[in-house]
Design an enzyme around this catalytic site. Sequence first.
Site, mmCIF file in Angstrom:
data_model
loop_
_atom_site.group_PDB
_atom_site.id
_atom_site.type_symbol
_atom_site.label_atom_id
_atom_site.label_comp_id
_atom_site.label_asym_id
_atom_site.label_seq_id
_atom_site.Cartn_x
_atom_site.Cartn_y
_atom_site.Cartn_z
ATOM 1 N N GLY A 282 0.786 -1.227 0.000
ATOM 2 C CA GLY A 282 0.000 0.000 0.000
ATOM 3 C C GLY A 282 0.817 1.274 0.000
ATOM 4 N N HIS A 283 2.143 1.178 0.057
ATOM 5 C CA HIS A 283 2.995 2.378 0.162
ATOM 6 C C HIS A 283 4.130 2.308 -0.839
ATOM 7 C CE1 HIS A 283 5.382 5.586 2.142
ATOM 8 N NE2 HIS A 283 4.220 5.953 2.628
ATOM 9 N N PHE A 284 4.029 2.548 -1.998
ATOM 10 C CA PHE A 284 2.882 2.886 -2.810
ATOM 11 C C PHE A 284 2.798 1.869 -3.937
ATOM 12 C CE2 PHE A 284 4.478 6.937 -1.129
ATOM 13 C CZ PHE A 284 3.355 7.413 -0.470
#
Length: 145
Positions: free
Chosen positions: A47-49
Amino acid sequence: MAMTVREIQNILPHRYPFLLVDIILEQDEKHIIGIKYVTVNEQLFQGHFPGFPVMPGVLIIEAMAQVGGILFLGAMEEPHKHIAFFAGIDKAKFRKPVLPGDQLRLEIEALRIRKTSCKMKGTAYVDNEVVAEAEVFCIAEPRER
């Protein structure tokens, strides 16, 4: 004196996925060097990124605090009876992104060590380039109350 991840786990309570120190390369009373191997398999990169994985700055600072906690506890008379807590941060600066495949070298210098607290300066490097720096503050609490 190098310290393996098993030895680190005897000092720090952190475990996967939050143990952010893989090895301690050297340590004396006022200085410590630790390594975090940043791998693409770490969950945070989902999720990052997506499409451009970057290690969050807050986790770089947490890695500094964990290495600093090892230094701080090593200065205590009975380190096994205490746990170090991250208690503050000052002067944090992020210079370059930390990416999967990087070897994050964390150099921590004690600025002031007291009985139950420690102020330290941390510098994080990748390939001998500064990627982040901060002053971190830790406190010690008894493991059992």
